[in-house]
Design a protein around this motif. Structure first.
Motif, mmCIF file in Angstrom:
data_model
loop_
_atom_site.group_PDB
_atom_site.id
_atom_site.type_symbol
_atom_site.label_atom_id
_atom_site.label_comp_id
_atom_site.label_asym_id
_atom_site.label_seq_id
_atom_site.Cartn_x
_atom_site.Cartn_y
_atom_site.Cartn_z
ATOM 1 N N UNK A 175 0.968 -1.319 -0.056
ATOM 2 C CA UNK A 175 0.129 -0.099 -0.077
ATOM 3 C C UNK A 175 0.789 1.186 -0.149
ATOM 4 N N UNK A 176 0.515 2.257 -0.715
ATOM 5 C CA UNK A 176 1.166 3.573 -0.730
ATOM 6 C C UNK A 176 1.741 4.021 0.634
ATOM 7 N N UNK A 177 0.816 3.991 1.641
ATOM 8 C CA UNK A 177 1.063 4.537 2.889
ATOM 9 C C UNK A 177 2.065 3.673 3.585
ATOM 10 N N UNK A 178 2.099 2.606 3.427
ATOM 11 C CA UNK A 178 2.912 1.544 4.053
ATOM 12 C C UNK A 178 4.564 1.862 3.359
ATOM 13 N N UNK A 179 4.316 1.936 2.306
ATOM 14 C CA UNK A 179 5.446 2.321 1.296
ATOM 15 C C UNK A 179 6.274 3.655 2.069
ATOM 16 N N UNK A 180 5.464 4.486 1.754
ATOM 17 C CA UNK A 180 5.824 5.888 2.174
ATOM 18 C C UNK A 180 6.556 5.793 3.793
ATOM 19 N N UNK A 181 5.747 5.060 4.569
ATOM 20 C CA UNK A 181 5.927 4.851 5.903
ATOM 21 C C UNK A 181 7.421 4.547 6.402
ATOM 22 N N UNK A 182 7.765 3.882 5.394
ATOM 23 C CA UNK A 182 9.507 3.130 5.738
ATOM 24 C C UNK A 182 10.190 4.119 5.543
ATOM 25 N N UNK A 183 9.940 5.306 4.896
ATOM 26 C CA UNK A 183 10.764 6.466 4.683
ATOM 27 C C UNK A 183 10.851 7.478 5.673
ATOM 28 N N UNK A 184 9.899 7.443 6.598
ATOM 29 C CA UNK A 184 9.374 8.522 7.582
ATOM 30 C C UNK A 184 10.602 7.976 8.767
#
Lengths: 331, 115
Positions: free
Chosen positions: A60-69
């Motif tokens: 999911x986009x939010x999961x992918x983005x979360x790894x960069x946070x």
């Protein structure tokens, strides 16, 4: 392909501001390379369904983005056990007693019950439920806020890193009775016994020349029972001093004595024990009002006394349950 | 939470090893996709969701250098081990070998004890 652009746009939404473009460009290059390699292997262009499968595998986009946070926690692992302990204290020492007092008042205080249920029982329960939740949210929210602030302070100052094994509390046997406690208990119980025997027996108490309190006939029973109870408690404290470990027998005796004391006290609060309270400087009417006020206060204190009694009994039962077989050398 | 304890422990064990493998692979300049292929070809599968954040973290720690360059008409970000990264990699490899040796010793001792 549009589906890839939509995916990357959705990832971009959750990314940290300053890095959005950079990360998206790199992810786009990676996706492009993967698609090109797959197409080269198949010697044809990928269908939208095949691209969709690749995107689904990435997550999911939010999961992918979360790894960069940056990984952030409101309350970190260092403070979390303390936070959980504080929440337990709030539940046990604030929310549970409040609930018990409410139940006690609804059960035993007719005036309160009438006031609460004047619309309906359902409305009374709903109102109490709403108050309870407001209290719970307030208390738990405040604790969470304090711990979140502590977490931030700890992250900067590392104040919790400063500790010494020497300052840790000493290992305590829960069945051991500190001798100091037994000495204090024995001294106070004996003092109470003597004071009670010398001063509390008459039903008419003259405090100075102005105040006169008359008690009902039931006072005699109450006085005698408390005298016996004080003597029993003194004997138990002496036994604890000599054998400073709880045994099932002594823990049961303590529970019995506490239970009798609690029942007597609760009974006293409901017995309208003060029949007359007169002050020489007050009129008879005002003295009567004072007597009624004392009765009113005792009535109001009754549910609280029930709660305290239940807590004392629970502690007594817990003490019996946790008593281990006695060490032969200690008895 | 994964209910399989082996899977949890395997992931835990892999976490540190992946950092070591990435640093080692980046002694030669590569971009993300080829790096992933290199690791995969050597039996170390790593998904992009783990790799790219890791690359950024290592770069922010000064262990990697990166630059955007065009290749095959597409801009790509190439990564290369920095001087500091090379020093840390040497230290980590020495630590890795020491752990491996200790583990071998422990296993050897246990098997002798059992016999």
């Amino acid at each position: 392909m549009e589906i890839i652009e939509r995916y990357l746009e959705a990832v971009k939404f959750w990314l940290p501001k300053g890095q959005k473009e950079d990360i998206i460009e790199e992810l786009a290059a990676d996706l492009d390379a993967q698609v090109k390699e797959r197409e080269a292997g198949l010697s044809r262009e990928l269908s939208e369904a095949e691209v969709e499968l690749i995107l689904k595998q990435r997550g999911r986009p939010v999961v992918v983005a979360n790894r960069f946070l940056p990984q952030e926690q409101l309350i970190g692992p260092l403070l979390f056990p303390v936070y959980r302990f504080v929440l337990k204290i709030i539940c046990l020492c604030y929310l549970l007693p409040w609930s018990l007092v409410w139940i006690g008042m609804m059960t035993f205080d007719r005036a309160y019950r009438a006031q609460q249920t004047h619309v309906s029982w359902l409305a009374a329960v709903a109102s109490a439920w709403s108050t309870w939740w407001t209290m719970a949210f307030g208390a738990i929210g405040m604790a969470t806020l304090v711990f979140a602030i502590l977490e931030r302070v700890q992250a900067r100052s590392h104040f919790l890193d400063e500790w010494s094994p020497r300052k840790l509390p000493s290992v305590r046997n829960p069945n051991q009775i500190p001798r100091a406690n037994s000495i204090v208990e024995l001294a106070l119980t004996l003092l109470f016994f003597v004071w009670w025997a010398l001063n509390a027996s008459p039903r008419v108490l003259d405090l100075g020349s102005t105040v006169r309190i008359e008690l009902s006939q039931q006072w005699v029973w109450f006085f005698s029972a408390y005298l016996v109870l004080a003597a029993a408690n003194a004997a138990l404290a002496a036994a604890n001093l000599l054998h400073p470990y709880w045994t099932v027998r002594r823990a049961s005796l303590r529970l019995l004595s506490d239970a009798i004391g609690a029942v007597l006290f609760c009974w006293l609060l409901r017995a309208h024990i003060v029949t007359s309270f007169s002050v020489s400087t007050l009129t008879a009417e005002k003295s009567l009002r004072v007597t009624q006020a004392i009765d009113f206060c005792m009535d109001k204190a009754f549910p609280w006394a029930i709660v305290v009694s239940v807590a004392v009994a629970a502690a007594g039962i817990y003490r019996i349950v946790r008593v281990k077989p006695p060490d032969p050398s200690s008895e | 939470m994964n209910p399989d304890p082996f899977e949890n422990l395997r992931l835990e064990l892999r976490r540190g090893s992946v950092v070591l493998a990435v640093l080692a692979a980046l002694r030669r300049e590569q971009y993300g996709y080829t790096l992933r292929k290199t690791l995969s070809d050597h039996g170390l599968e790593i998904d992009e969701g783990t790799l790219y954040p890791l690359l950024r973290r290592l770069e922010s720690q000064g262990l990697l250098n990166s630059q955007w360059r065009e290749e095959d008409k597409r801009r790509k970000r190439f990564y290369l081990l920095s001087a500091e990264g090379a020093r840390v990699l040497e230290q980590l490899l020495a630590e890795w070998r020491r752990i491996d040796l200790s583990l071998e010793e422990i296993l050897k001792e246990q098997s002798h004890g059992n016999n």
